[in-house]
Design an enzyme around this catalytic site. Structure first.
Site, PDB file in Angstrom:
ATOM      1  N   LYS A  54       0.845  -1.207   0.000  1.00  0.00           N
ATOM      2  CA  LYS A  54       0.000   0.000   0.000  1.00  0.00           C
ATOM      3  C   LYS A  54       0.875   1.249   0.000  1.00  0.00           C
ATOM      4  CE  LYS A  54      -3.914  -2.443   1.945  1.00  0.00           C
ATOM      5  NZ  LYS A  54      -4.677  -2.899   3.119  1.00  0.00           N
ATOM      6  N   GLN A  98      -4.880  -1.755   9.453  1.00  0.00           N
ATOM      7  CA  GLN A  98      -4.906  -3.092   8.866  1.00  0.00           C
ATOM      8  C   GLN A  98      -5.614  -4.061   9.824  1.00  0.00           C
ATOM      9  OE1 GLN A  98      -3.558  -3.706   5.695  1.00  0.00           O
ATOM     10  NE2 GLN A  98      -4.493  -5.722   5.861  1.00  0.00           N
ATOM     11  N   ASP A 121     -11.098   2.930   3.866  1.00  0.00           N
ATOM     12  CA  ASP A 121     -11.577   1.549   3.743  1.00  0.00           C
ATOM     13  C   ASP A 121     -13.100   1.499   3.663  1.00  0.00           C
ATOM     14  OD1 ASP A 121      -9.576  -0.304   3.452  1.00  0.00           O
ATOM     15  OD2 ASP A 121      -9.210  -0.559   5.601  1.00  0.00           O
TER      16      ASP A 121
END
Ligand code: NAP
Length: 285
Positions: A54, A98, A121
């Site tokens: 990422k 994460q 997200d």
């Protein structure tokens, strides 16, 4: 094999190239580049790889990223404090923690603490609510990537029968919602669905997001259907999707491989979301 293989790597590369151009334009008018803050608690090897990829992807499109690696024993209060601090930091456009987090931390509490305008997200209750209401917000990356693949393939969704297998907050529910917003007739299947294959066989567009290797075979695929396999299952001999690729490809008109289908789209859409968040925070840019 009859089906066309949908090249997720190529579509993801096209999205990244588009984002790179738009980041350059944003930087010129805003005098800054978007900044993604990532957080990883612990040292899970797969999560470390995702986080590294990422960061590299941000750099490649001209965005900045800053990583916060926390010890596996980090408590919930410390993580929540960091998430809130990043929410208040005016230089940060996107926050990504994460998942999964270690057992001592309540995942829902962490997600809920993310500033919704920086929730790249798309998992906060606020962004999930906006999607449920069909209003603009930040949409989860993998479901967004599925829609981008379908658009790129020119799949007609209006009036189509779509079947989604899986009802997670991360994938199944938002994919089903996006397909409905695109005017497909949507059925969602899950672990209690009776005669799964028969329901799947109704689908013009079949999306599998289950986590059971090769669950769906040829008997679950209507001839000519488009099959999108979100599943990523690690087996001894490599990765497998939720669809039996060889069997389904003999019946479908188009199908995503695993790996190389939906997977590459997730990071590409994360970049797009980070740019969207930056733009929304600086509307004139
Ligand atoms: P999840 O939270 O475990 O949800 C799985 C869903 O599948 C649940 O709704 C479950 O039903 C349903 N299910 C389980 N067994 C079933 C069966 N035998 N028949 C029908 N439905 C069944 O998983 P997830 O996070 O949505 O992820 C799904 C898959 O996508 C995983 O393989 C994951 O690794 C992959 N994934 C890939 C990406 C990517 O970037 N490519 C991103 C995210 C996830 P119930 O609700 O009834 O339990």
């Amino acid at each position: 094999m009859a089906a066309r293989v949908i090249d997720g790597k190529a579509v993801a590369a096209a999205v990244r190239a588009r984002v790179r151009g738009e980041v350059a334009a944003y930087a010129e008018s805003a005098g800054r580049t978007p900044l993604l803050a990532t957080i990883l608690v612990g040292e899970d090897p797969a999560s470390q790889i995702y986080i590294r990829k990422k960061g590299e992807a941000c750099e490649e499109v001209g965005m900045r990223s800053v990583h916060h690696g926390l010890d596996a024993a980090t408590g919930e209060a410390e993580l929540l404090a960091l998430v809130r601090e990043l929410g208040e930091d005016d230089d940060v456009d996107g926050i990504l923690c994460q998942l999964p987090v270690p057992d001592q931390i309540d995942e829902n509490a962490v997600v809920a603490a993310i500033e919704p305008s920086k929730d790249v997200d798309g998992l906060t209750p606020q962004n999930a609510g906006l999607l449920a209401h069909g209003e603009p917000g930040l949409v989860p990356c993998t479901p967004n990537g599925v829609m981008e693949l379908l658009a790129h393939e020119g799949v007609e969704l209006e009036g189509a029968e779509a079947v989604v297998v899986g009802r997670s907050k991360l994938v199944g529910v938002p994919v089903a919602r996006l397909l409905l917003l695109a005017n497909a007739t949507v059925t969602t299947c899950h672990s209690r669905t009776r005669d799964l294959a028969a329901v799947c066989r109704r689908a013009d567009v079949l999306v599998a997001a289950v986590g059971v290797p090769r669950l769906l075979g040829a008997d679950a695929v209507k001839p000519g259907a488009v099959v999108i396999d979100v599943g990523v299952n690690r087996l001894e001999d490599g990765l497998a999707g939720d669809v039996d690729f060889e069997a389904a490809a003999a019946v479908a008109s188009a199908i995503t491989p695993v790996p190389g289908g939906v997977g590459p789209m997730t990071i590409a859409m994360l970049l797009a979301n980070t740019l969207q968040a930056a733009r929304a925070r600086a509307p004139g840019a």
